[in-house]
Design a protein around this motif. Structure first.
Motif, PDB file in Angstrom:
ATOM      1  N   GLY A   1       1.201  -0.938  -0.285  1.00  0.00           N
ATOM      2  CA  GLY A   1       0.069   0.184   0.314  1.00  0.00           C
ATOM      3  C   GLY A   1       1.068   1.524  -0.060  1.00  0.00           C
ATOM      4  O   GLY A   1       2.141   1.325   0.609  1.00  0.00           O
ATOM      5  N   TYR A   2       0.611   2.241  -0.845  1.00  0.00           N
ATOM      6  CA  TYR A   2       1.194   3.489  -0.650  1.00  0.00           C
ATOM      7  C   TYR A   2       0.108   5.088  -0.642  1.00  0.00           C
ATOM      8  O   TYR A   2      -0.748   5.030  -1.147  1.00  0.00           O
ATOM      9  N   PHE A   3       0.558   5.825   0.350  1.00  0.00           N
ATOM     10  CA  PHE A   3       0.033   6.770   0.552  1.00  0.00           C
ATOM     11  C   PHE A   3       0.206   7.712  -0.731  1.00  0.00           C
ATOM     12  O   PHE A   3       1.287   7.986  -1.438  1.00  0.00           O
ATOM     13  N   PRO A   4      -1.256   8.538  -1.529  1.00  0.00           N
ATOM     14  CA  PRO A   4      -1.277   9.606  -2.710  1.00  0.00           C
ATOM     15  C   PRO A   4      -0.657  10.492  -1.819  1.00  0.00           C
ATOM     16  O   PRO A   4       0.064  10.914  -1.017  1.00  0.00           O
ATOM     17  N   GLN A   5       0.449  10.648  -3.282  1.00  0.00           N
ATOM     18  CA  GLN A   5       0.815  12.289  -3.482  1.00  0.00           C
ATOM     19  C   GLN A   5       0.489  13.061  -3.262  1.00  0.00           C
ATOM     20  O   GLN A   5      -0.414  13.966  -4.476  1.00  0.00           O
ATOM     21  N   GLN A   6      -0.226  13.467  -2.033  1.00  0.00           N
ATOM     22  CA  GLN A   6      -1.144  14.902  -2.272  1.00  0.00           C
ATOM     23  C   GLN A   6      -0.492  15.401  -0.866  1.00  0.00           C
ATOM     24  O   GLN A   6      -1.196  14.767  -0.120  1.00  0.00           O
ATOM     25  N   LEU A   7      -1.730  16.879  -0.240  1.00  0.00           N
ATOM     26  CA  LEU A   7      -1.801  17.070   0.624  1.00  0.00           C
ATOM     27  C   LEU A   7      -2.475  16.420   1.266  1.00  0.00           C
ATOM     28  O   LEU A   7      -3.496  16.146   0.780  1.00  0.00           O
ATOM     29  N   LYS A   8      -2.517  16.238   3.029  1.00  0.00           N
ATOM     30  CA  LYS A   8      -3.426  15.290   3.332  1.00  0.00           C
ATOM     31  C   LYS A   8      -3.663  14.111   3.114  1.00  0.00           C
ATOM     32  O   LYS A   8      -4.750  13.772   2.516  1.00  0.00           O
ATOM     33  N   CYS A   9      -2.514  13.247   2.934  1.00  0.00           N
ATOM     34  CA  CYS A   9      -1.795  12.464   2.296  1.00  0.00           C
ATOM     35  C   CYS A   9      -2.444  11.185   3.112  1.00  0.00           C
ATOM     36  O   CYS A   9      -2.735   9.922   1.659  1.00  0.00           O
ATOM     37  N   PHE A  10      -2.573  10.982   4.215  1.00  0.00           N
ATOM     38  CA  PHE A  10      -3.143  10.035   4.563  1.00  0.00           C
ATOM     39  C   PHE A  10      -4.852   9.720   5.032  1.00  0.00           C
ATOM     40  O   PHE A  10      -5.632  11.359   5.343  1.00  0.00           O
ATOM     41  N   PRO A  11      -5.605   8.962   5.405  1.00  0.00           N
ATOM     42  CA  PRO A  11      -6.922   8.412   5.566  1.00  0.00           C
ATOM     43  C   PRO A  11      -7.213   9.770   5.976  1.00  0.00           C
ATOM     44  O   PRO A  11      -6.670   9.683   7.577  1.00  0.00           O
TER      45      PRO A  11
END
Length: 327
Positions: A118-128
């Motif tokens: 699993g990877y976290f998306p490359q965006q601000l506020k990337c964590f659920p």
């Protein structure tokens, strides 16, 4: 003595893999690029180019391995006679699905990762949002900072002072399957940081994240914040027995230097030599080689090639972690 020694120069690639484009790594070639940069930018007193000079690695076959991998010779020689080679050499290309630390090390030791992390998306506020809320609640925190992809050295400059004022730890990620937590070693507390990472290790399991990393730092302001050697990785154990497990089970020994023990979740390790920084890692490696008996493996990761000297590719300033070939 019958021993094996793995000296891993972290992220020191010699050409890009066939699937590099999939990972945004087309053209990756750390050794080749360093050779070219040195010739163009370093000059001797008489104005002549100062080429990258690695005679010992060249003698062990580095230039030859690079030529095999790249399909052409390096633009500039690594020594006065790159043809003089006293060792066997080749290159390897990863088949694991990811390009993260665990995938690479497990594959080197016989357990390729044929599943997707699993990877976290490359965006601000990337964590659920629900993950962040659980981290704050279970960690008894006033909140968190960061929540984005970032270079570890840059994010403490950006948010370290706010962390000191608010007591909020900095959480961030990278191109790897990882959640990293930076906090001041003295103000926040090292043991508190480790406990928070243990909490997060359990919380990220549903997201199939490979590692949680504690990133302690010291200093009083952005200009002098620096990470300490007390990093600790909380890593998922390999899904099958690695070379390390099999060697120990057969009565052999594994001497792990630096972060190797953390990478393998302290499984299949006979003795751990804690060390950080290239000089200390090298000294610990020499000690391990001197102490290692017959039928043993000494395994070292020289992480600074990535974490301290990895070049930055874009404005996201992500660490150097590429789909590269290794020699």
């Amino acid at each position: 003595m019958a021993r094996s020694i793995i000296l891993l120069l972290d992220s020191f690639g010699i050409g890009y893999a066939h699937d590099a484009e999939k990972f945004g790594d087309s053209g990756a070639d750390t050794l080749g690029h360093i050779c070219e940069w040195m010739a163009a930018n370093r000059k001797s007193a008489d104005g002549s180019p100062r080429y990258l000079h690695l005679p010992n690695l060249a003698r062990l076959g580095l230039a030859g391995a690079a030529e095999l991998s790249r399909g052409q010779k390096l633009a500039y020689p690594l020594s006065s006679d790159d043809s003089k080679i006293d060792a066997a050499y080749t290159y390897a290309e990863e088949i694991s699905h990811g390009k993260d630390t665990l995938s690479g090390h497990w594959e080197i030791t016989g357990v390729p990762v044929l599943f997707d992390w699993g990877y976290f998306p490359q965006q601000l506020k990337c964590f659920p949002k629900e993950l962040v809320e659980k981290i704050i609640k279970q960690g008894n925190l006033p909140g968190v900072l960061g929540e984005k992809h970032a270079s570890g050295t840059e994010i403490i400059k950006e948010l370290g002072e706010e962390h000191l004022k608010t007591g909020k730890p900095i959480i961030y990620t990278s191109a790897d399957s990882v959640l990293q937590i930076a906090a001041h070693e003295e103000v926040f507390g090292l043991e508190r940081l480790y406990e928070l990472c243990k909490i997060c290790y359990e919380l990220v399991k549903p997201y199939h994240i490979a590692r949680v990393i504690a990133r302690p730092f010291v200093g009083t302001r952005a200009e002098d914040f620096v990470r300490t050697g007390n990093r600790h990785d909380y890593a998922v154990p390999a899904p099958a027995d690695t070379l390390l497990d099999k060697l120990v089970a057969a009565g052999g020994s594994v001497y792990a230097v630096g972060k190797i023990a953390d990478i393998f979740a302290h499984r299949g390790i006979t003795k751990h030599y804690p060390a950080s920084g290239l000089d200390k890692l090298f000294a610990a490696a020499l000690q391990a080689v001197q102490e290692a008996p017959d039928n043993s493996l000494v395994f070292v990761n020289f992480v600074d090639f990535d974490s301290s000297f990895g070049h930055r590719r874009n404005s996201a300033a992500l660490p150097l972690a590429s789909r590269s070939k290794i020699g």
